[in-house]
Design an enzyme around this catalytic site. Structure first.
Site, short mmCIF file in Angstrom:
data_model
loop_
_atom_site.label_atom_id
_atom_site.label_comp_id
_atom_site.label_asym_id
_atom_site.label_seq_id
_atom_site.Cartn_x
_atom_site.Cartn_y
_atom_site.Cartn_z
N LYS A 79 9.01 130.50 -39.75
CA LYS A 79 7.79 131.16 -40.22
C LYS A 79 6.59 130.32 -39.77
O LYS A 79 6.65 129.08 -39.80
CB LYS A 79 7.84 131.29 -41.74
CG LYS A 79 6.69 132.10 -42.34
CD LYS A 79 6.93 132.37 -43.83
CE LYS A 79 5.81 133.15 -44.48
NZ LYS A 79 6.08 133.46 -45.90
N SER A 154 5.82 138.19 -47.45
CA SER A 154 5.10 137.81 -46.27
C SER A 154 5.97 137.29 -45.13
O SER A 154 5.51 137.24 -43.99
CB SER A 154 4.07 136.72 -46.61
OG SER A 154 4.71 135.55 -47.11
N SER A 178 8.33 136.42 -51.17
CA SER A 178 8.18 136.55 -49.73
C SER A 178 9.40 136.25 -48.88
O SER A 178 9.37 136.51 -47.68
CB SER A 178 7.03 135.67 -49.25
OG SER A 178 5.82 136.34 -49.47
N1 GLN Z 1 3.23 139.36 -52.19
C1 GLN Z 1 2.98 138.23 -53.02
C2 GLN Z 1 1.57 137.73 -52.75
O1 GLN Z 1 0.93 138.32 -51.97
C3 GLN Z 1 3.96 137.13 -52.75
C4 GLN Z 1 3.73 136.46 -51.47
C5 GLN Z 1 4.62 135.28 -51.23
O2 GLN Z 1 5.67 135.14 -51.85
N2 GLN Z 1 4.16 134.39 -50.37
O3 GLN Z 1 1.11 136.80 -53.32
#
Ligand code: GLN
Length: 490
Positions: A79, A154, A178
């Site tokens: 990532k 994400s 995410s």
């Molecule tokens: N969708 C959640 C957010 O936008 C979780 C994102 C994540 O786990 N990095 O904060």
């Protein structure tokens, strides 16, 4: 060729050991496959074919010398919020578009030592804020099961790359879901380890009390092998815990007799599509038929999780992202406007809309006069939720529920509906707030799209979570179907 690509990490490791393929041939095969599939999926921000070739040569020399590490010679994706020495790390943001870290994140260094081959840095929502990878500043990524749908986020690039066989495994990060949510959407396995289990040194911070790094893989066994490589204390990260990490591969017994599974009823409400709930209930029935003891449990505070998270995560992000000021690294705009003018211009141009919204919300929640009403209240709610999990874990060994309320949604469907987008994480966020390990394993299909089974464990009990996931995987027999995502012609 197709046969080689769709192998699991453990399977390809055996081929490398048996000299049926060299790390160099394997890497060339993956790079050729990436060239063919990537135009459809767009999982990568920065592919690194030359680095991969160089790493493959070194890995082959180690294989020739008789080394047997499970990751040695295996192509892997990272990532783009994990620092990689000499390879740009953008966090999918314009503000870091040209940032080349001078050092490796600890997890990256560990994979390097283990002999993994890096095929590239993969796409994500900007600074890991989002649930569809559509908030990347560069481009969207498509779900290999249906190219008109989102891969989740994400870590959408990580999940899509593994599902489309462009890497045998990937690392992602999980602050509110995410890793698990994109794993569920793309039909792969994803693990968020316990807070403290894996070092975050070199992970670009989003919300530091929640962020964790973990693997996305094709099988639970592969997930255990990846966790073996990255788990453990790191002197560079004071939040990493000094507990011995067991051999997670050795914990994978295909037997869960007597294991007590809790079904948290709140995780089957909150907008869960009936077909998704049904698929997960069927899985639980099968687990029961092989000896698991199942009971209903309740976590009433879980329903407040989204509200708690969307105070705490923006509050922490507003502080973490203060460092992007155009002075130290990354983008600089408006140098002629003086110090403050330059910072304002850099941040206004460098951050995307979603990130700016969160910085503003977080700053507001932390400002004097509002702190008690928002931040403090959210912290109190978080404590209550943690206590409820602790109480439930006196009665059960793990919890099972859906990973997400629905399968992958169409691209574009939720970008203008912030609440609906956030609800995609309603079942994963409680796990981050409580700092627990959570695994998503493919559970079945709804309308031809993969659905994830989420297994939540006690702190530092990844071994039990993986064992349940492994047992489910053997029972489910979905592997052959999962090998060929329907959106791609492989
Ligand atoms: N969708 C959640 C957010 O936008 C979780 C994102 C994540 O786990 N990095 O904060």
């Amino acid at each position: 060729m197709q046969e080689l690509l769709t192998l699991s990490l453990a399977e390809v490791h055996r081929k490398l050991q048996a000299r049926e393929v060299s790390a160099i041939e394997l890497t060339e095969a993956i790079l050729t496959h990436i060239s063919a599939v990537e135009p459809q999926v767009q999982a990568f921000i920065t592919p690194t074919p030359e680095l991969a070739r160089e790493m493959a040569r070194r890995a082959q020399a180690r294989l020739d010398a008789g080394e047997r590490s499970p990751l040695l010679g295996v192509p892997i994706a990272l990532k783009d919020n994990l620092c990689t020495a000499g390879v740009r790390t953008t966090c999918a943001s314009r503000i870091l578009h040209n940032f080349v870290p001078p050092y490796d994140a600890t997890v990256v260094a560990r994979l390097r030592e283990a002999g993994a081959i890096f095929v590239g840095k993969v796409n994500m929502d900007e600074f890991a804020m989002g649930s569809s990878t559509e908030f990347s500043a560069f481009h969207i990524t498509r779900n290999p099961w249906d190219l008109t749908r989102a891969p989740g986020g994400s870590s959408g690039g990580s999940a899509a790359a593994v599902a489309a066989h462009m890497a045998y495994a990937a690392l992602g990060s999980d602050t509110g879901g995410s890793i698990r949510q994109p794993a569920a959407f793309c039909g792969v396995v994803g693990l968020k380890p316990t807070y403290g289990r894996v070092s975050r040194y070199g992970l670009v911070a989003y919300a530091s009390s929640l962020d964790q790094i973990g693997p996305l893989t094709k099988t639970v066994e592969d997930c255990a092998l990846m966790l073996n490589a990255i788990a453990g204390k790191d002197p560079h990260d004071a939040t990493s815990v000094d507990l011995p990490a067991p051999d997670y591969r050795a914990a994978l017994v295909d037997d869960i007799k007597g294991i007590r599974l809790g079904i948290p009823q709140e995780f089957f409400e909150q907008g869960v599509q009936p077909e998704v709930a049904e698929t997960v209930h069927q899985a639980i029935g099968l687990l029961e038929s092989v000896g698991a003891q199942v009971q209903e449990v309740s976590l009433p505070m879980a329903e407040q999780s989204l509200a708690i998270y969307y105070i705490l995560a923006p509050a922490e992000c507003s502080s973490n992202l203060a460092r992007y000021d155009g002075v130290r690294y990354g983008l600089r705009v408006g140098a002629e406007r003086g110090h403050i003018g330059m910072m304002e211009a850099t941040r206004a141009e460098g951050f995307g809309k979603e990130v700016i919204q969160r910085i503003i919300i977080g700053t507001y929640a932390l400002s004097s006069g509002y702190y008690d009403a928002f931040y403090l209240k959210a912290q109190q709610g978080r404590t209550l939720l943690r206590q409820q999990f602790a109480t439930v874990f006196q009665q059960v060994d793990a919890l099972v529920c859906p990973t997400t309320p629905t399968p992958a949604f169409p691209l574009g469907a939720l970008v203008d509906d912030p609440l609906a987008m956030k609800l995609a994480d309603v079942l994963t966020i409680p796990v981050n707030l409580a700092g627990l390990p959570g695994l998503s394993v493919p559970c079945g299909f709804v309308n031809g799209l993969p659905v994830g089974l989420q297994i939540i464990g006690k702190p530092f009990d990844e071994a039990t979570v993986l064992r349940i996931g492994y047992t489910w995987e053997q029972l489910a027999c979905l592997r052959d179907e999962l090998r060929l995502p329907t959106g791609l012609a492989i």
